[in-house]
Enzyme design. Sequence first.
Site, PDB file in Angstrom:
ATOM      1  N   ASP A   6      -9.394   0.678  -4.006  1.00  0.00           N
ATOM      2  CA  ASP A   6      -8.045   0.861  -4.550  1.00  0.00           C
ATOM      3  C   ASP A   6      -7.719  -0.414  -5.327  1.00  0.00           C
ATOM      4  O   ASP A   6      -8.475  -1.395  -5.294  1.00  0.00           O
ATOM      5  CB  ASP A   6      -7.029   1.068  -3.412  1.00  0.00           C
ATOM      6  CG  ASP A   6      -5.608   1.242  -3.927  1.00  0.00           C
ATOM      7  OD1 ASP A   6      -5.415   1.886  -4.980  1.00  0.00           O
ATOM      8  OD2 ASP A   6      -4.669   0.714  -3.298  1.00  0.00           O
ATOM      9  N   SER A   7      -6.558  -0.402  -5.978  1.00  0.00           N
ATOM     10  CA  SER A   7      -6.136  -1.596  -6.704  1.00  0.00           C
ATOM     11  C   SER A   7      -5.675  -2.701  -5.749  1.00  0.00           C
ATOM     12  O   SER A   7      -5.600  -3.858  -6.139  1.00  0.00           O
ATOM     13  CB  SER A   7      -4.983  -1.236  -7.634  1.00  0.00           C
ATOM     14  OG  SER A   7      -3.865  -0.836  -6.855  1.00  0.00           O
ATOM     15  N   CYS A  69      -7.261   5.843  -4.300  1.00  0.00           N
ATOM     16  CA  CYS A  69      -6.253   5.485  -5.289  1.00  0.00           C
ATOM     17  C   CYS A  69      -5.962   6.728  -6.115  1.00  0.00           C
ATOM     18  O   CYS A  69      -6.886   7.303  -6.710  1.00  0.00           O
ATOM     19  CB  CYS A  69      -6.831   4.381  -6.176  1.00  0.00           C
ATOM     20  SG  CYS A  69      -5.825   3.981  -7.602  1.00  0.00           S
ATOM     21  N   GLU A 148       3.297  -3.972  -2.008  1.00  0.00           N
ATOM     22  CA  GLU A 148       2.361  -5.110  -2.022  1.00  0.00           C
ATOM     23  C   GLU A 148       3.067  -6.378  -1.523  1.00  0.00           C
ATOM     24  O   GLU A 148       2.477  -7.236  -0.900  1.00  0.00           O
ATOM     25  CB  GLU A 148       1.820  -5.356  -3.442  1.00  0.00           C
ATOM     26  CG  GLU A 148       0.849  -4.293  -3.935  1.00  0.00           C
ATOM     27  CD  GLU A 148      -0.585  -4.471  -3.421  1.00  0.00           C
ATOM     28  OE1 GLU A 148      -1.011  -5.604  -3.165  1.00  0.00           O
ATOM     29  OE2 GLU A 148      -1.277  -3.437  -3.271  1.00  0.00           O
ATOM     30  N   CYS A 180       0.471   8.484  -4.220  1.00  0.00           N
ATOM     31  CA  CYS A 180       0.014   7.094  -4.347  1.00  0.00           C
ATOM     32  C   CYS A 180      -0.288   6.614  -2.934  1.00  0.00           C
ATOM     33  O   CYS A 180       0.512   6.829  -2.021  1.00  0.00           O
ATOM     34  CB  CYS A 180       1.106   6.238  -4.984  1.00  0.00           C
ATOM     35  SG  CYS A 180       0.719   4.468  -4.984  1.00  0.00           S
ATOM     36  N   HIS A 182      -0.221   3.810  -1.692  1.00  0.00           N
ATOM     37  CA  HIS A 182       0.675   2.766  -1.166  1.00  0.00           C
ATOM     38  C   HIS A 182       1.845   3.379  -0.384  1.00  0.00           C
ATOM     39  O   HIS A 182       2.419   2.741   0.486  1.00  0.00           O
ATOM     40  CB  HIS A 182       1.269   1.929  -2.308  1.00  0.00           C
ATOM     41  CG  HIS A 182       0.338   0.878  -2.848  1.00  0.00           C
ATOM     42  ND1 HIS A 182      -0.792   1.181  -3.557  1.00  0.00           N
ATOM     43  CD2 HIS A 182       0.396  -0.479  -2.786  1.00  0.00           C
ATOM     44  CE1 HIS A 182      -1.396   0.051  -3.913  1.00  0.00           C
ATOM     45  NE2 HIS A 182      -0.692  -0.970  -3.458  1.00  0.00           N
TER      46      HIS A 182
HETATM   47  N1  DGL Z   1      -2.567   2.924  -4.646  1.00  0.00           N
HETATM   48  C1  DGL Z   1      -2.842   3.325  -5.971  1.00  0.00           C
HETATM   49  C2  DGL Z   1      -2.524   4.749  -6.248  1.00  0.00           C
HETATM   50  O1  DGL Z   1      -2.666   5.533  -5.344  1.00  0.00           O
HETATM   51  C3  DGL Z   1      -2.642   2.316  -7.059  1.00  0.00           C
HETATM   52  C4  DGL Z   1      -1.278   1.919  -7.403  1.00  0.00           C
HETATM   53  C5  DGL Z   1      -1.277   0.893  -8.516  1.00  0.00           C
HETATM   54  O2  DGL Z   1      -2.117   0.010  -8.517  1.00  0.00           O
HETATM   55  O3  DGL Z   1      -0.411   1.003  -9.388  1.00  0.00           O
HETATM   56  O4  DGL Z   1      -2.203   5.161  -7.328  1.00  0.00           O
END
Ligand code: DGL
Length: 261
Positions: A6-7, A69, A148, A180, A182
């Site tokens: 993931d990012s 992600c 984050e 997402c 996150h």
């Molecule tokens: N967690 C990621 C997603 O599901 C990345 C979010 C990001 O880096 O903007 O899209």
Amino acid sequence: MIGIFDSGVGGLTVVKAIRERIPDHDLIYFGDTARTPYGIKSAETVVEYAIENINFLVNHGAVIIVMACNTASSLAFEYARERFSIPIFEVVTPAVELALKISRRLRFGVIGTRATVQSGVYEKKIIENNPEAKIFSIACPLLVPLVEEGWLRKPETAMIVKKYLHRLKIRQIDTLLLGCTHYPLIKALIQRKIGKHVGIVDSSICVAEHLEKYLQNQFDRAHLLRKNGILRLFVSDITHQFEQMAKLTLKENVKLENASV
Ligand code: DGL
């Protein structure tokens, strides 16, 4: 090993869900903290990053990849599938399948990064399965940085979530997809703001279930997977903040390793 990326910290919600289902399997995670967030970047850049991340994981022994992600899953999955010969999982399809199963009135809300929402991938997959469905999507670009940053219980985060979700509330959705990885970290807050009558679909849990079933029934190279319960966590930029968030998400002590892709 199973490689997951993931990012940043979001993909750790997927790692946690996978560890709950198949705790013996060795996992290698890559969080691209030096280049996060992905959701505000162009499709070309996200594809490039995703390919680099998969190469990194494969070079470190991954024989299965989980794109933890939604942004990468939405924009880079097809490219990745063409380029690599190993199994690659994305987080969108399993979430859509569950959402279609649990929805009573076929009124879906999707929240995600700008890139995910602009890709239209959720609408496409839902409509392919049921043309009667109504889908309302909202990009929530402020949520990834808040997560984050660890602002999970701050009143400012609650206000922002409420503002984003208002547009879905008035559409009277019955199912909300967390587009997402996150967002599971603020799932309780999202549930409070959207209302308890709305079913929430968490893609991290859905993809972990898919992976487990695949390993039980289809994967013919199981001998390549090691089962010592090891989790290696690589990031492209080690920060104290990420370490704290990783501990909080995984609910275990973590040792971060530096990686450049
Ligand atoms: N967690 C990621 C997603 O599901 C990345 C979010 C990001 O880096 O903007 O899209």
